[in-house]
Write an enzyme that holds these catalytic residues in place. Structure first.
Site: not given
Length: 478
Positions: A93, A171, A420
């Site tokens: 991330c 997570c 996306c």
């Protein structure tokens, strides 16, 4: 003798990697900090624009250096404490250190710059990003790798550029039920001493753990990906998991004997419980199989479905075409407003789910077809009259030109493109412009907070054709 061995060990140790001080100029499209040193580009995951950082060199090529962040010497005012204890090791991330308004600005800029690269799209309106109402705990599915280090089982993600698994069984992006399942599975694999796959030696049984959660029902489906058919160990694991986490209603085994990085094999076996997971997004209920693709953020997926339905403006006599329809989420929403929806998808398992979903939602006006997109769209020209509405929701790579040409050949009055990837979206919208379709507006959607990824929905209409006024020879005007 012992002294010689100690000296040999010392001499075999690698010298410490040199440390550079780098000024980070900007974030690339993957959210990776980028600077320069000695005429080479330096990429540093976890660094933010405007920062000075200390970096060790992990890899150096002719033009590029891959660095590992050691210290932030001068932090950005937009840096925040990471909500993840594994962020520096996992690197999955890349924006998790960045404050939320700055993340939104980054994603808005990604979409705007991608469109601005094409003259045909520079006048397209880009609406403000729809921020996610739930920036953490939003992921309802996870694909985790098994690993083992010094005898300890790990369940998580591969460290960037390696076969080492970073244990992330807690997570912060995952739905809490996913974390409970991952922690329980890790403990049981350790306790039962199940053979974990080693991607270097190509030996072992357990490769991946896949978890899907229905947040509304708080139920989960778990899939173990193994190198071979196995009933004893996987069945024992499934029973213990069901006992410790009763929210698990389905356990599956997918068999993948290949040595590559593809997660799924061709064979999926039910171990216990239901064959699929029943979920709901917006107004439709969905049956999801272990290997079918489905959006990971329910809240934002529901908003996209509603927007597509709003922009389609279907009437009871209309036909809609949904290309790359998956398990039918968009098609089922459209079917409530029109006479017929035809969904096209290459994955047969997803088409099976889509057909079952149409029956479950009592929408008999849906048809779903499995096969090559270009071929099936061309076939539609024989049965779909001009004036339909077409929706396309391709993978990150976008559409092949022949697919876009076939879609435009249907002469739909409107096209809606769900993407996306801003880069391939802009490329394909430019091709549509060449084929007679103008992009009116684009709606960016933050589907994946803490990551650089951004979803977009584009609305296209048929551009008015230029008609030349008839000319008359002199003296012949009527």
């Amino acid at each position: 003798m012992e002294k010689k061995q100690n000296n040999a060990r010392k001499s075999s140790r690698r010298p410490p990697a040199p440390v550079l001080e780098i000024d980070i100029e900007h974030l690339d499209e993957q959210g990776i900090g980028t600077g320069r040193s000695g005429g080479k580009q330096v990429l540093v995951a976890g660094a933010l624009a405007g920062e000075k950082v200390a970096v060790s060199i992990e890899h150096e090529g002719q033009r590029r250096i891959i660095g590992r962040l050691r210290r932030v010497l001068q932090p950005s005012p937009e840096r925040r404490p990471s909500p993840c204890a594994h962020a520096n090791a996992c690197l999955g991330c890349s924006l998790i250190h960045l404050q939320q308004p700055a993340q939104s600005a980054f994603k808005q800029r990604q979409v705007g710059e991608a469109l601005a690269a094409y003259p045909s799209l520079r006048q397209t309106r880009v609406n403000p990003l729809w921020e996610a109402p739930q920036p953490l705990g939003y992921r309802t599915s996870a694909k985790l790798a098994f690993g083992k280090q010094r005898g300890a089982v790990r369940v998580g993600l591969y460290r960037r550029g390696s076969h080492d698994v970073v244990d992330i069984a807690d997570c912060p992006l995952h739905h809490p039920l996913i974390n409970r399942i991952a922690q329980t599975v890790r403990e049981e694999v350790q306790r039962q001493n199940v053979y974990v796959y080693d991607p270097i030696r190509l030996r072992g049984l357990l490769r991946y753990l896949l978890v899907r959660v229905s947040p509304g029902a708080n139920k989960a489906m778990v899939t173990f990906v193994t190198t071979e058919r196995n009933f004893r160990e996987v069945t024992h694991l499934a029973k213990w998991l069901k006992k410790k986490v009763p929210e698990v209603i389905s356990v599956q085994q997918n068999v993948n004997p290949s040595s590559g990085n593809v997660i799924f094999g061709r064979e999926t076996l039910r171990v216990l419980g239901a064959p699929d997971l029943i979920d709901a997004v917006g107004e439709v209920r969905l049956r999801i199989s272990p290997t079918s693709f489905f959006q990971v953020n329910h809240d934002q997926a529901a908003r996209i479905y509603a927007l597509v339905r709003q922009w389609a403006r279907l009437s009871p006599k209309d036909t809609a075409v949904d290309l790359y329809c998956g398990i039918g989420g968009i098609a089922l929403n459209l079917a409530r407003d029109c006479a017929r929806v035809i969904g096209i998808e290459a994955v047969e398992e997803a088409v099976r789910n889509a057909r079952e979903n149409a029956r479950m939602n009592q929408l008999p006006n849906c048809q779903f077809r499995a096969g090559d997109a270009a071929d099936l769209v061309q076939d539609l020209s024989l049965e779909v009259e001009p004036g339909a509405v077409a929706v396309v929701n391709p993978p990150r790579s976008g559409c092949e030109r022949e697919v876009l040409e076939a879609l435009a050949g249907l002469q739909p009055r409107a096209l809606i493109y769900v993407s996306c990837n801003p880069g391939t979206l802009a490329r394909d919208l430019d091709i549509f412009a060449q084929l007679g379709y103008r992009t009116e507006e684009v709606q960016p959607v933050d589907m994946f907070p803490q990551t650089p990824h951004v979803e977009s929905v584009a609305r296209l209409v048929q551009a008015p054709r230029e008609t030349k006024k008839p000319t008359h020879p002199r003296g012949k005007q009527g």
